[in-house]
Design a protein around this motif. Structure first.
Motif, PDB file in Angstrom:
ATOM      1  N   GLN A   1      51.661  44.892  37.786  1.00 56.03           N
ATOM      2  CA  GLN A   1      51.769  44.321  36.453  1.00 56.03           C
ATOM      3  C   GLN A   1      53.252  44.278  36.103  1.00 56.03           C
ATOM      4  O   GLN A   1      54.009  45.114  36.581  1.00 56.03           O
ATOM      5  N   PRO A   2      53.671  43.302  35.317  1.00 59.27           N
ATOM      6  CA  PRO A   2      55.084  43.232  34.957  1.00 59.27           C
ATOM      7  C   PRO A   2      55.463  44.359  33.998  1.00 59.27           C
ATOM      8  O   PRO A   2      54.614  44.928  33.326  1.00 59.27           O
ATOM      9  N   GLY A   3      56.756  44.664  33.969  1.00 56.54           N
ATOM     10  CA  GLY A   3      57.244  45.644  33.007  1.00 56.54           C
ATOM     11  C   GLY A   3      57.720  46.926  33.654  1.00 56.54           C
ATOM     12  O   GLY A   3      57.732  47.074  34.875  1.00 56.54           O
ATOM     13  N   ALA A   4      58.103  47.856  32.807  1.00 55.83           N
ATOM     14  CA  ALA A   4      58.745  49.089  33.251  1.00 55.83           C
ATOM     15  C   ALA A   4      57.794  50.054  33.950  1.00 55.83           C
ATOM     16  O   ALA A   4      58.233  50.874  34.749  1.00 55.83           O
ATOM     17  N   ILE A   5      56.500  50.000  33.662  1.00 55.36           N
ATOM     18  CA  ILE A   5      55.578  50.916  34.331  1.00 55.36           C
ATOM     19  C   ILE A   5      55.400  50.442  35.767  1.00 55.36           C
ATOM     20  O   ILE A   5      54.856  49.385  36.032  1.00 55.36           O
ATOM     21  N   GLN A   6      55.926  51.250  36.687  1.00 55.81           N
ATOM     22  CA  GLN A   6      55.923  50.881  38.101  1.00 55.81           C
ATOM     23  C   GLN A   6      54.698  51.403  38.839  1.00 55.81           C
ATOM     24  O   GLN A   6      54.381  50.925  39.912  1.00 55.81           O
ATOM     25  N   GLY A   7      54.045  52.416  38.291  1.00 59.81           N
ATOM     26  CA  GLY A   7      52.886  53.007  38.940  1.00 59.81           C
ATOM     27  C   GLY A   7      52.905  54.508  38.751  1.00 59.81           C
ATOM     28  O   GLY A   7      53.468  55.013  37.788  1.00 59.81           O
ATOM     29  N   LEU A   8      52.304  55.208  39.694  1.00 57.33           N
ATOM     30  CA  LEU A   8      52.255  56.665  39.640  1.00 57.33           C
ATOM     31  C   LEU A   8      53.145  57.246  40.724  1.00 57.33           C
ATOM     32  O   LEU A   8      53.242  56.692  41.821  1.00 57.33           O
TER      33      LEU A   8
ATOM     34  N   GLU B   1      60.518  52.662  34.921  1.00 56.89           N
ATOM     35  CA  GLU B   1      61.924  52.392  35.209  1.00 56.89           C
ATOM     36  C   GLU B   1      62.186  50.903  35.119  1.00 56.89           C
ATOM     37  O   GLU B   1      61.278  50.090  35.292  1.00 56.89           O
ATOM     38  N   ARG B   2      63.429  50.580  34.836  1.00 56.23           N
ATOM     39  CA  ARG B   2      63.895  49.202  34.886  1.00 56.23           C
ATOM     40  C   ARG B   2      65.046  49.163  35.870  1.00 56.23           C
ATOM     41  O   ARG B   2      65.839  50.103  35.950  1.00 56.23           O
ATOM     42  N   ARG B   3      65.106  48.084  36.667  1.00 57.56           N
ATOM     43  CA  ARG B   3      66.113  47.933  37.723  1.00 57.56           C
ATOM     44  C   ARG B   3      66.993  46.719  37.446  1.00 57.56           C
ATOM     45  O   ARG B   3      66.515  45.681  36.986  1.00 57.56           O
ATOM     46  N   PHE B   4      68.283  46.871  37.812  1.00 53.57           N
ATOM     47  CA  PHE B   4      69.271  45.833  37.548  1.00 53.57           C
ATOM     48  C   PHE B   4      70.213  45.686  38.739  1.00 53.57           C
ATOM     49  O   PHE B   4      70.548  46.673  39.400  1.00 53.57           O
ATOM     50  N   LEU B   5      70.646  44.465  38.994  1.00 54.97           N
ATOM     51  CA  LEU B   5      71.670  44.214  40.005  1.00 54.97           C
ATOM     52  C   LEU B   5      73.040  44.339  39.365  1.00 54.97           C
ATOM     53  O   LEU B   5      73.248  43.907  38.224  1.00 54.97           O
ATOM     54  N   LEU B   6      73.964  44.915  40.114  1.00 56.73           N
ATOM     55  CA  LEU B   6      75.361  45.008  39.704  1.00 56.73           C
ATOM     56  C   LEU B   6      76.201  44.298  40.753  1.00 56.73           C
ATOM     57  O   LEU B   6      75.817  44.235  41.928  1.00 56.73           O
TER      58      LEU B   6
ATOM     59  N   GLU C   1      41.356  51.008  47.349  1.00 55.92           N
ATOM     60  CA  GLU C   1      39.991  50.629  47.013  1.00 55.92           C
ATOM     61  C   GLU C   1      39.042  51.791  47.296  1.00 55.92           C
ATOM     62  O   GLU C   1      39.082  52.397  48.363  1.00 55.92           O
ATOM     63  N   GLY C   2      38.241  52.139  46.310  1.00 61.23           N
ATOM     64  CA  GLY C   2      37.280  53.221  46.470  1.00 61.23           C
ATOM     65  C   GLY C   2      37.841  54.592  46.147  1.00 61.23           C
ATOM     66  O   GLY C   2      37.120  55.575  46.188  1.00 61.23           O
ATOM     67  N   GLN C   3      39.137  54.678  45.824  1.00 59.33           N
ATOM     68  CA  GLN C   3      39.748  55.960  45.471  1.00 59.33           C
ATOM     69  C   GLN C   3      40.367  55.848  44.083  1.00 59.33           C
ATOM     70  O   GLN C   3      41.166  54.963  43.828  1.00 59.33           O
ATOM     71  N   ALA C   4      40.016  56.756  43.199  1.00 53.57           N
ATOM     72  CA  ALA C   4      40.588  56.758  41.862  1.00 53.57           C
ATOM     73  C   ALA C   4      41.980  57.378  41.902  1.00 53.57           C
ATOM     74  O   ALA C   4      42.204  58.359  42.606  1.00 53.57           O
ATOM     75  N   VAL C   5      42.905  56.783  41.172  1.00 50.87           N
ATOM     76  CA  VAL C   5      44.246  57.320  41.043  1.00 50.87           C
ATOM     77  C   VAL C   5      44.524  57.402  39.551  1.00 50.87           C
ATOM     78  O   VAL C   5      44.450  56.405  38.848  1.00 50.87           O
ATOM     79  N   HIS C   6      44.811  58.618  39.067  1.00 46.31           N
ATOM     80  CA  HIS C   6      45.007  58.826  37.632  1.00 46.31           C
ATOM     81  C   HIS C   6      46.244  59.669  37.374  1.00 46.31           C
ATOM     82  O   HIS C   6      46.515  60.612  38.117  1.00 46.31           O
ATOM     83  N   PRO C   7      46.978  59.365  36.299  1.00 42.54           N
ATOM     84  CA  PRO C   7      48.078  60.255  35.927  1.00 42.54           C
ATOM     85  C   PRO C   7      47.496  61.574  35.454  1.00 42.54           C
ATOM     86  O   PRO C   7      46.352  61.635  35.030  1.00 42.54           O
ATOM     87  N   GLY C   8      48.266  62.606  35.532  1.00 40.55           N
ATOM     88  CA  GLY C   8      47.777  63.894  35.061  1.00 40.55           C
ATOM     89  C   GLY C   8      48.573  65.035  35.619  1.00 40.55           C
ATOM     90  O   GLY C   8      49.797  64.999  35.668  1.00 40.55           O
ATOM     91  N   LYS C   9      47.859  66.035  36.091  1.00 41.81           N
ATOM     92  CA  LYS C   9      48.478  67.277  36.529  1.00 41.81           C
ATOM     93  C   LYS C   9      49.461  67.070  37.671  1.00 41.81           C
ATOM     94  O   LYS C   9      50.507  67.716  37.720  1.00 41.81           O
ATOM     95  N   TYR C  10      49.167  66.181  38.605  1.00 43.48           N
ATOM     96  CA  TYR C  10      50.006  66.029  39.795  1.00 43.48           C
ATOM     97  C   TYR C  10      50.824  64.753  39.790  1.00 43.48           C
ATOM     98  O   TYR C  10      51.993  64.762  40.143  1.00 43.48           O
ATOM     99  N   ALA C  11      50.223  63.646  39.430  1.00 46.56           N
ATOM    100  CA  ALA C  11      50.928  62.360  39.420  1.00 46.56           C
ATOM    101  C   ALA C  11      51.338  62.015  37.995  1.00 46.56           C
ATOM    102  O   ALA C  11      50.599  62.269  37.051  1.00 46.56           O
TER     103      ALA C  11
END
Length: 188
Positions: free
Chosen positions: A78-85, A24-29, A9-19
């Motif tokens: 959020q659901p789906g393959a995008i896990q974050g940065l 990914e998708r994860r599966f049990l075997l 909270e209060g800090q911007a996090v953006h994809p780009g030069k560093y992040a």
């Protein structure tokens, strides 16, 4: 406090030069991969630095190489393959040793490369957990991916099967989670 985008909270996090965006998708075997299917293996020791989103990793490859890196993961809810940065920094042994002196919880596993998957076979109190991951560079790749038949269940949206959560799980919790997916590692 985390905001709904996964930032502090209060800090911007953006994809780009560093992040970069981690997809990914994860599966049990039910079991580790057949040795004949493995192209590369490495023993991984992860140190989740207490009170942070930082993970210190040591990966010892079967060919004698060692990779040391510091990773920050900023999850999104959020659901789906995008896990974050994710941001990775490769370290020298001296840098690794300095950061390794910080308080942390430990997780160890062996990762087997079985294209298109990386398959993690966990040690210690997580023994019996076999988790596969597929990584993607684009959303459409992630959405169209068809997992191999040995994947028992997809757990991409089950946050219990993320490293940051697994490192805190008890043996009893893990066995309960696996049972929910029809897996009983102690019975085999």
């Amino acid at each position: 406090m985390m905001d709904k985008r996964g930032g502090i909270e209060g800090q911007a996090v953006h994809p780009g030069k560093y992040a970069r965006v981690e997809r990914e998708r994860r599966f049990l075997l039910a079991e580790p991969p057949a040795p004949s299917a493995v192209t590369v293996s490495r023993v991984i020791s992860d140190r989740y630095v207490t009170g942070t989103r930082l993970r210190l990793r040591r990966a010892d490859f079967s060919d004698g190489r060692c990779e040391l890196k510091l990773t920050q993961k900023v999850p999104i809810s959020q659901p789906g393959a995008i896990q974050g940065l994710i941001t990775n920094t490769y370290l020298s042994p001296a840098e690794y040793d300095v950061i390794a002196s910080l308080p942390a919880t430990l997780l160890s596993k062996t990762r087997f490369s079985v294209p298109p998957l990386g398959v993690d076979v966990f040690d210690g109190h997580l023994q019996g957990l076999v988790l596969a991951e597929a990584e993607f560079t684009a959303d459409d790749e992630a959405q169209s991916f068809v997992p191999p038949a040995e994947c028992i269940a997809e757990v991409t949206d089950d946050t219990r099967f993320t490293g940051g959560r697994l490192v805190k799980a008890s043996r009893h919790e893990l066995l309960g989670w696996l049972a929910e997916y029809g897996l009983h590692p102690e019975a085999s």
